[in-house]
Design a protein around this motif. Structure first.
Motif, PDB file in Angstrom:
ATOM      1  N   ALA A 144       2.382  -8.448  -7.831  1.00 15.51           N
ATOM      2  CA  ALA A 144       2.734  -9.167  -6.599  1.00 15.51           C
ATOM      3  C   ALA A 144       1.571  -9.152  -5.610  1.00 15.51           C
ATOM      4  O   ALA A 144       1.252 -10.179  -4.996  1.00 15.51           O
ATOM      5  CB  ALA A 144       3.976  -8.545  -5.970  1.00 15.51           C
ATOM      6  N   VAL A 145       0.925  -8.001  -5.453  1.00 18.43           N
ATOM      7  CA  VAL A 145      -0.214  -7.912  -4.535  1.00 18.43           C
ATOM      8  C   VAL A 145      -1.363  -8.777  -5.045  1.00 18.43           C
ATOM      9  O   VAL A 145      -2.023  -9.483  -4.272  1.00 18.43           O
ATOM     10  CB  VAL A 145      -0.651  -6.444  -4.351  1.00 18.43           C
ATOM     11  CG1 VAL A 145      -1.968  -6.351  -3.596  1.00 18.43           C
ATOM     12  CG2 VAL A 145       0.423  -5.659  -3.613  1.00 18.43           C
ATOM     13  N   SER A 146      -1.596  -8.768  -6.357  1.00 20.53           N
ATOM     14  CA  SER A 146      -2.659  -9.594  -6.940  1.00 20.53           C
ATOM     15  C   SER A 146      -2.403 -11.078  -6.705  1.00 20.53           C
ATOM     16  O   SER A 146      -3.329 -11.838  -6.400  1.00 20.53           O
ATOM     17  CB  SER A 146      -2.783  -9.328  -8.438  1.00 20.53           C
ATOM     18  OG  SER A 146      -3.237  -8.027  -8.666  1.00 20.53           O
ATOM     19  N   LYS A 147      -1.153 -11.494  -6.840  1.00 23.01           N
ATOM     20  CA  LYS A 147      -0.825 -12.905  -6.618  1.00 23.01           C
ATOM     21  C   LYS A 147      -1.035 -13.296  -5.160  1.00 23.01           C
ATOM     22  O   LYS A 147      -1.487 -14.395  -4.865  1.00 23.01           O
ATOM     23  CB  LYS A 147       0.599 -13.199  -7.068  1.00 23.01           C
ATOM     24  CG  LYS A 147       0.721 -13.211  -8.570  1.00 23.01           C
ATOM     25  CD  LYS A 147       2.109 -13.553  -9.027  1.00 23.01           C
ATOM     26  CE  LYS A 147       2.178 -13.345 -10.512  1.00 23.01           C
ATOM     27  NZ  LYS A 147       2.694 -14.432 -11.239  1.00 23.01           N
ATOM     28  N   ARG A 160       7.794  -0.427 -12.098  1.00 21.19           N
ATOM     29  CA  ARG A 160       7.751  -0.784 -10.671  1.00 21.19           C
ATOM     30  C   ARG A 160       6.316  -0.913 -10.178  1.00 21.19           C
ATOM     31  O   ARG A 160       5.981  -1.820  -9.427  1.00 21.19           O
ATOM     32  CB  ARG A 160       8.490   0.257  -9.829  1.00 21.19           C
ATOM     33  CG  ARG A 160       9.975   0.199  -9.967  1.00 21.19           C
ATOM     34  CD  ARG A 160      10.632   1.213  -9.090  1.00 21.19           C
ATOM     35  NE  ARG A 160      12.065   1.162  -9.241  1.00 21.19           N
ATOM     36  CZ  ARG A 160      12.909   1.629  -8.356  1.00 21.19           C
ATOM     37  NH1 ARG A 160      12.471   2.196  -7.259  1.00 21.19           N
ATOM     38  NH2 ARG A 160      14.192   1.544  -8.566  1.00 21.19           N
ATOM     39  N   TYR A 161       5.455   0.013 -10.602  1.00 22.48           N
ATOM     40  CA  TYR A 161       4.053  -0.019 -10.190  1.00 22.48           C
ATOM     41  C   TYR A 161       3.382  -1.295 -10.697  1.00 22.48           C
ATOM     42  O   TYR A 161       2.670  -1.971  -9.957  1.00 22.48           O
ATOM     43  CB  TYR A 161       3.325   1.222 -10.720  1.00 22.48           C
ATOM     44  CG  TYR A 161       1.969   1.444 -10.104  1.00 22.48           C
ATOM     45  CD1 TYR A 161       1.831   2.244  -8.976  1.00 22.48           C
ATOM     46  CD2 TYR A 161       0.829   0.861 -10.635  1.00 22.48           C
ATOM     47  CE1 TYR A 161       0.594   2.445  -8.397  1.00 22.48           C
ATOM     48  CE2 TYR A 161      -0.414   1.057 -10.066  1.00 22.48           C
ATOM     49  CZ  TYR A 161      -0.524   1.860  -8.948  1.00 22.48           C
ATOM     50  OH  TYR A 161      -1.757   2.046  -8.375  1.00 22.48           O
ATOM     51  N   GLN A 162       3.631  -1.624 -11.953  1.00 25.95           N
ATOM     52  CA  GLN A 162       3.034  -2.819 -12.545  1.00 25.95           C
ATOM     53  C   GLN A 162       3.513  -4.077 -11.822  1.00 25.95           C
ATOM     54  O   GLN A 162       2.722  -4.973 -11.524  1.00 25.95           O
ATOM     55  CB  GLN A 162       3.373  -2.889 -14.025  1.00 25.95           C
ATOM     56  CG  GLN A 162       2.703  -4.020 -14.752  1.00 25.95           C
ATOM     57  CD  GLN A 162       3.028  -4.006 -16.241  1.00 25.95           C
ATOM     58  OE1 GLN A 162       3.991  -3.392 -16.679  1.00 25.95           O
ATOM     59  NE2 GLN A 162       2.210  -4.701 -17.009  1.00 25.95           N
ATOM     60  N   LYS A 191       0.832  -1.206   0.000  1.00 24.65           N
ATOM     61  CA  LYS A 191       0.000   0.000   0.000  1.00 24.65           C
ATOM     62  C   LYS A 191       0.864   1.253   0.000  1.00 24.65           C
ATOM     63  O   LYS A 191       0.641   2.180  -0.784  1.00 24.65           O
ATOM     64  CB  LYS A 191      -0.923  -0.004   1.218  1.00 24.65           C
ATOM     65  CG  LYS A 191      -1.781   1.233   1.317  1.00 24.65           C
ATOM     66  CD  LYS A 191      -2.626   1.220   2.561  1.00 24.65           C
ATOM     67  CE  LYS A 191      -3.404   2.521   2.674  1.00 24.65           C
ATOM     68  NZ  LYS A 191      -4.116   2.641   3.923  1.00 24.65           N
ATOM     69  N   ILE A 192       1.860   1.278   0.866  1.00 28.28           N
ATOM     70  CA  ILE A 192       2.729   2.452   0.959  1.00 28.28           C
ATOM     71  C   ILE A 192       3.489   2.642  -0.352  1.00 28.28           C
ATOM     72  O   ILE A 192       3.573   3.749  -0.884  1.00 28.28           O
ATOM     73  CB  ILE A 192       3.708   2.319   2.140  1.00 28.28           C
ATOM     74  CG1 ILE A 192       2.935   2.322   3.456  1.00 28.28           C
ATOM     75  CG2 ILE A 192       4.736   3.446   2.124  1.00 28.28           C
ATOM     76  CD1 ILE A 192       3.761   1.905   4.654  1.00 28.28           C
ATOM     77  N   ALA A 193       4.051   1.564  -0.882  1.00 28.93           N
ATOM     78  CA  ALA A 193       4.828   1.656  -2.114  1.00 28.93           C
ATOM     79  C   ALA A 193       3.962   2.066  -3.297  1.00 28.93           C
ATOM     80  O   ALA A 193       4.363   2.904  -4.114  1.00 28.93           O
ATOM     81  CB  ALA A 193       5.529   0.333  -2.397  1.00 28.93           C
ATOM     82  N   GLN A 237       4.625   9.305  -9.987  1.00 29.81           N
ATOM     83  CA  GLN A 237       4.156   9.414 -11.374  1.00 29.81           C
ATOM     84  C   GLN A 237       3.433  10.753 -11.576  1.00 29.81           C
ATOM     85  O   GLN A 237       3.587  11.395 -12.618  1.00 29.81           O
ATOM     86  CB  GLN A 237       3.231   8.232 -11.696  1.00 29.81           C
ATOM     87  CG  GLN A 237       3.007   8.018 -13.153  1.00 29.81           C
ATOM     88  CD  GLN A 237       4.159   7.299 -13.825  1.00 29.81           C
ATOM     89  OE1 GLN A 237       5.322   7.465 -13.475  1.00 29.81           O
ATOM     90  NE2 GLN A 237       3.849   6.502 -14.804  1.00 29.81           N
ATOM     91  N   GLU A 238       2.672  11.177 -10.589  1.00 31.76           N
ATOM     92  CA  GLU A 238       1.969  12.460 -10.669  1.00 31.76           C
ATOM     93  C   GLU A 238       2.952  13.623 -10.748  1.00 31.76           C
ATOM     94  O   GLU A 238       2.776  14.552 -11.542  1.00 31.76           O
ATOM     95  CB  GLU A 238       1.060  12.608  -9.451  1.00 31.76           C
ATOM     96  CG  GLU A 238       0.222  13.854  -9.441  1.00 31.76           C
ATOM     97  CD  GLU A 238      -0.659  13.931  -8.201  1.00 31.76           C
ATOM     98  OE1 GLU A 238      -0.910  15.057  -7.752  1.00 31.76           O
ATOM     99  OE2 GLU A 238      -1.092  12.877  -7.701  1.00 31.76           O
ATOM    100  N   ILE A 239       4.005  13.573  -9.947  1.00 28.11           N
ATOM    101  CA  ILE A 239       5.012  14.643  -9.937  1.00 28.11           C
ATOM    102  C   ILE A 239       5.784  14.660 -11.250  1.00 28.11           C
ATOM    103  O   ILE A 239       6.098  15.733 -11.780  1.00 28.11           O
ATOM    104  CB  ILE A 239       5.958  14.489  -8.725  1.00 28.11           C
ATOM    105  CG1 ILE A 239       5.187  14.677  -7.422  1.00 28.11           C
ATOM    106  CG2 ILE A 239       7.134  15.444  -8.808  1.00 28.11           C
ATOM    107  CD1 ILE A 239       4.539  16.038  -7.250  1.00 28.11           C
ATOM    108  N   ILE A 240       6.079  13.491 -11.806  1.00 28.31           N
ATOM    109  CA  ILE A 240       6.758  13.431 -13.102  1.00 28.31           C
ATOM    110  C   ILE A 240       5.873  14.078 -14.169  1.00 28.31           C
ATOM    111  O   ILE A 240       6.353  14.854 -15.000  1.00 28.31           O
ATOM    112  CB  ILE A 240       7.107  11.977 -13.476  1.00 28.31           C
ATOM    113  CG1 ILE A 240       8.200  11.439 -12.545  1.00 28.31           C
ATOM    114  CG2 ILE A 240       7.556  11.888 -14.933  1.00 28.31           C
ATOM    115  CD1 ILE A 240       8.430   9.938 -12.662  1.00 28.31           C
ATOM    116  N   GLY A 241       4.588  13.787 -14.133  1.00 29.06           N
ATOM    117  CA  GLY A 241       3.654  14.413 -15.066  1.00 29.06           C
ATOM    118  C   GLY A 241       3.618  15.924 -14.899  1.00 29.06           C
ATOM    119  O   GLY A 241       3.550  16.675 -15.883  1.00 29.06           O
TER     120      GLY A 241
END
Length: 134
Positions: free
Chosen positions: A119-122, A112-114, A15-17, A25-29
């Motif tokens: 991992a969380v889905s698994k 990294r997000y993907q 959750k934190i990550a 990603q928002e800041i990069i945008g």
């Protein structure tokens, strides 16, 4: 009260990550949107320290709240730090956004997000398999 099934260290870290990567990603945008803004300084997000602190916190002391207006102090996301990016070359207009740097960081953050969502889905699929016996 949180469900102990979903409050283990792996879910907390995920959750934190995920929140940190989404903010990054928002800041990069935002940086890309301001590539031609005179005087704009590129920003960066650091959430890895918040993640380390949350995982090293062995106390896990939760303050009880008995009113909806009480603050939730157990939220480590508040320590995400958005700061001006170190380095970079200032252009004549005072802007230091480098499109190549931003695009490479956007791709890295997306990967990294993907990977983290997979991992969380698994882990959730494993819990479902255990619960249903299939």
């Amino acid at each position: 009260m949180s469900d102990p099934l979903f409050s283990d260290d792996a879910f907390r870290a995920g959750k934190i990550a995920l929140n940190g990567l989404a903010l990054r990603q928002e800041i990069i945008g935002q940086n890309l949107a301001n590539v031609d803004t005179p005087g704009y300084r590129a920003q960066s997000v650091s959430f890895e320290n918040a993640l380390r602190r949350a995982l090293k916190d062995d106390a896990h002391i939760q303050l009880s709240t008995n009113h909806p207006m009480h603050l939730d102090r157990s939220n480590p996301e508040v320590s995400f730090q958005v700061r001006p990016r170190a380095g970079g070359v200032l252009r004549a207009d005072g802007n230091n956004v480098d499109i190549d740097v931003e695009m490479s960081q956007m791709v890295e953050t997306g990967i990294r997000y993907q990977a983290l969502t997979q991992a969380v889905s698994k882990k959730l699929l494993l819990l479902k398999t255990i619960a249903t016996g299939r």
